[in-house]
Write a protein that holds these residues in place. Structure first.
Motif, mmCIF file in Angstrom:
data_model
loop_
_atom_site.group_PDB
_atom_site.id
_atom_site.type_symbol
_atom_site.label_atom_id
_atom_site.label_comp_id
_atom_site.label_asym_id
_atom_site.label_seq_id
_atom_site.Cartn_x
_atom_site.Cartn_y
_atom_site.Cartn_z
ATOM 1 N N ALA A 54 0.862 -1.181 0.000
ATOM 2 C CA ALA A 54 0.000 0.000 0.000
ATOM 3 C C ALA A 54 0.892 1.222 0.000
ATOM 4 C CB ALA A 54 -0.894 0.006 1.237
ATOM 5 N N GLY A 55 0.421 2.289 -0.626
ATOM 6 C CA GLY A 55 1.198 3.508 -0.660
ATOM 7 C C GLY A 55 0.324 4.741 -0.734
ATOM 8 N N TYR A 56 0.758 5.758 -0.009
ATOM 9 C CA TYR A 56 0.049 7.041 -0.018
ATOM 10 C C TYR A 56 1.043 8.113 0.394
ATOM 11 C CZ TYR A 56 -2.964 10.850 1.504
ATOM 12 O OH TYR A 56 -3.548 12.080 1.669
ATOM 13 N N ASP A 57 1.049 9.207 -0.318
ATOM 14 C CA ASP A 57 1.893 10.346 0.033
ATOM 15 C C ASP A 57 1.032 11.596 -0.020
ATOM 16 O OD1 ASP A 57 3.755 12.355 0.390
ATOM 17 O OD2 ASP A 57 5.155 11.608 -1.114
ATOM 18 N N ALA A 58 0.796 12.183 1.134
ATOM 19 C CA ALA A 58 -0.088 13.344 1.241
ATOM 20 C C ALA A 58 0.560 14.628 0.758
ATOM 21 C CB ALA A 58 -0.537 13.523 2.686
ATOM 22 N N THR A 59 1.863 14.598 0.495
ATOM 23 C CA THR A 59 2.567 15.840 0.186
ATOM 24 C C THR A 59 3.068 15.895 -1.254
ATOM 25 O OG1 THR A 59 4.651 14.944 1.038
ATOM 26 C CG2 THR A 59 3.273 16.185 2.580
ATOM 27 N N LEU A 60 2.361 15.267 -2.164
ATOM 28 C CA LEU A 60 2.737 15.368 -3.576
ATOM 29 C C LEU A 60 2.297 16.712 -4.138
ATOM 30 C CD1 LEU A 60 1.767 11.821 -4.863
ATOM 31 C CD2 LEU A 60 4.046 12.677 -4.335
ATOM 32 N N ARG A 61 2.953 17.149 -5.194
ATOM 33 C CA ARG A 61 2.582 18.426 -5.813
ATOM 34 C C ARG A 61 1.314 18.317 -6.640
ATOM 35 N NH1 ARG A 61 7.531 21.855 -7.944
ATOM 36 N NH2 ARG A 61 5.749 23.174 -8.362
ATOM 37 N N GLY A 62 1.118 17.209 -7.299
ATOM 38 C CA GLY A 62 -0.051 17.052 -8.157
ATOM 39 C C GLY A 62 -1.161 16.298 -7.456
ATOM 40 N N GLU A 63 -1.910 15.547 -8.258
ATOM 41 C CA GLU A 63 -2.991 14.730 -7.715
ATOM 42 C C GLU A 63 -2.410 13.644 -6.809
ATOM 43 O OE1 GLU A 63 -6.372 15.043 -8.168
ATOM 44 O OE2 GLU A 63 -5.848 16.944 -9.112
ATOM 45 N N THR A 64 -3.153 13.307 -5.797
ATOM 46 C CA THR A 64 -2.713 12.295 -4.849
ATOM 47 C C THR A 64 -3.607 11.070 -4.959
ATOM 48 O OG1 THR A 64 -1.984 14.045 -3.361
ATOM 49 C CG2 THR A 64 -2.218 11.876 -2.417
ATOM 50 N N GLN A 65 -3.003 9.910 -4.839
ATOM 51 C CA GLN A 65 -3.743 8.655 -4.887
ATOM 52 C C GLN A 65 -3.317 7.754 -3.742
ATOM 53 O OE1 GLN A 65 -2.611 7.312 -8.821
ATOM 54 N NE2 GLN A 65 -4.550 8.021 -9.649
ATOM 55 N N PHE A 66 -4.235 6.929 -3.325
ATOM 56 C CA PHE A 66 -3.936 5.856 -2.376
ATOM 57 C C PHE A 66 -3.847 4.595 -3.224
ATOM 58 C CE2 PHE A 66 -4.288 2.637 0.740
ATOM 59 C CZ PHE A 66 -3.930 3.201 1.959
ATOM 60 N N MET A 67 -2.707 3.916 -3.172
ATOM 61 C CA MET A 67 -2.496 2.773 -4.066
ATOM 62 C C MET A 67 -2.299 1.471 -3.314
ATOM 63 S SD MET A 67 -0.219 4.331 -7.124
ATOM 64 C CE MET A 67 0.882 5.385 -6.226
ATOM 65 N N LEU A 68 -2.871 0.428 -3.890
ATOM 66 C CA LEU A 68 -2.621 -0.941 -3.463
ATOM 67 C C LEU A 68 -2.031 -1.656 -4.669
ATOM 68 C CD1 LEU A 68 -5.971 -1.831 -1.637
ATOM 69 C CD2 LEU A 68 -3.911 -0.798 -0.667
ATOM 70 N N ALA A 69 -1.044 -2.493 -4.414
ATOM 71 C CA ALA A 69 -0.412 -3.205 -5.522
ATOM 72 C C ALA A 69 0.024 -4.572 -5.035
ATOM 73 C CB ALA A 69 0.795 -2.423 -6.036
ATOM 74 N N GLY A 70 0.152 -5.486 -5.985
ATOM 75 C CA GLY A 70 0.629 -6.803 -5.597
ATOM 76 C C GLY A 70 0.831 -7.717 -6.784
ATOM 77 N N GLN A 71 1.495 -8.794 -6.481
ATOM 78 C CA GLN A 71 1.712 -9.840 -7.470
ATOM 79 C C GLN A 71 1.139 -11.132 -6.907
ATOM 80 O OE1 GLN A 71 5.742 -10.148 -8.763
ATOM 81 N NE2 GLN A 71 5.411 -12.053 -9.841
ATOM 82 N N PRO A 72 0.289 -11.801 -7.678
ATOM 83 C CA PRO A 72 -0.307 -13.041 -7.175
ATOM 84 C C PRO A 72 0.758 -14.103 -6.911
ATOM 85 C CG PRO A 72 -1.370 -12.329 -9.219
ATOM 86 C CD PRO A 72 -0.163 -11.475 -9.030
ATOM 87 N N ALA A 73 0.504 -14.937 -5.926
ATOM 88 C CA ALA A 73 1.385 -16.072 -5.650
ATOM 89 C C ALA A 73 1.223 -17.107 -6.757
ATOM 90 C CB ALA A 73 1.034 -16.675 -4.288
#
Length: 186
Positions: A54-73
């Motif tokens: 999971a990733g989120y950065d509240a201090t980006l200059r542009g649009e902000t997104q909350f991301m989930l990412a993964g690779q299946p087993a």
């Protein structure tokens, strides 16, 4: 590989904003370390994912997104992984988070900030990044205080507020097989 990204608010007013701090805590609860929910449940427990984050950065200059990412087993699909990632968010939406989880994340976040200050390079990067997005470098300690003040109810509230399908973008990266024989150059 699966990437899910939701539109999320960025930090505009360090004193008045609350949701960005709660989203930072939520990100760390899902993927802060080996004891976080994704590695514990999806990677080691259910073995649905080879990796999940999971990733989120509240201090980006542009649009902000909350991301989930993964690779299946091995033997699992991207669809199963997406269902599992959504289920973790749903658990937080329905059941919230424990005080123990919250305390662990806050302790780790604060420790990371303290350790970061052992390096002059890291300090310069942090000051530069803060100033570049409009946060005064003198407010950096105040941002930590705000993270310390996040409640379990606030984390549950942002999970309920920002993770709808109407603000979601999903990308599936499907690697193509390598040819057995190398291609000739013309």
């Amino acid at each position: 590989y699966l990437l899910m990204a939701w539109k999320a608010p960025k930090l505009v007013d360090p004193e008045k904003d609350r949701d960005p701090y709660a989203l930072e805590v939520l990100s760390a609860l899902l993927d802060g370390n080996d004891a976080a929910r994704f590695p514990k449940r999806l990677v080691r427990g259910e073995k649905i994912a080879q990796s999940a984050g999971a990733g989120y950065d509240a201090t980006l200059r542009g649009e902000t997104q909350f991301m989930l990412a993964g690779q299946p087993a091995a033997g699992r699909t991207v669809v199963e992984l997406e269902v599992a990632l959504r289920a973790e968010i749903k658990r937080i939406q329905d059941d919230g988070v424990t005080e123990e989880e919250l305390k662990r994340v806050k302790t780790q976040t604060i420790a990371a900030q303290v350790y970061k200050r052992d390096s002059l390079m890291a300090q310069a990067m942090e000051i530069g990044q803060a100033e570049a997005v409009g946060v005064h470098w003198r407010d950096l300690d105040r941002l930590l205080e705000k993270i310390r003040s996040v409640t379990a109810e606030e984390v549950q509230a942002v999970a309920q507020k920002y993770f709808g399908d109407d603000t979601l973008t999903v990308a599936v990266l499907d690697p193509q097989p390598l040819d057995a024989a190398p291609k000739r150059k013309p």
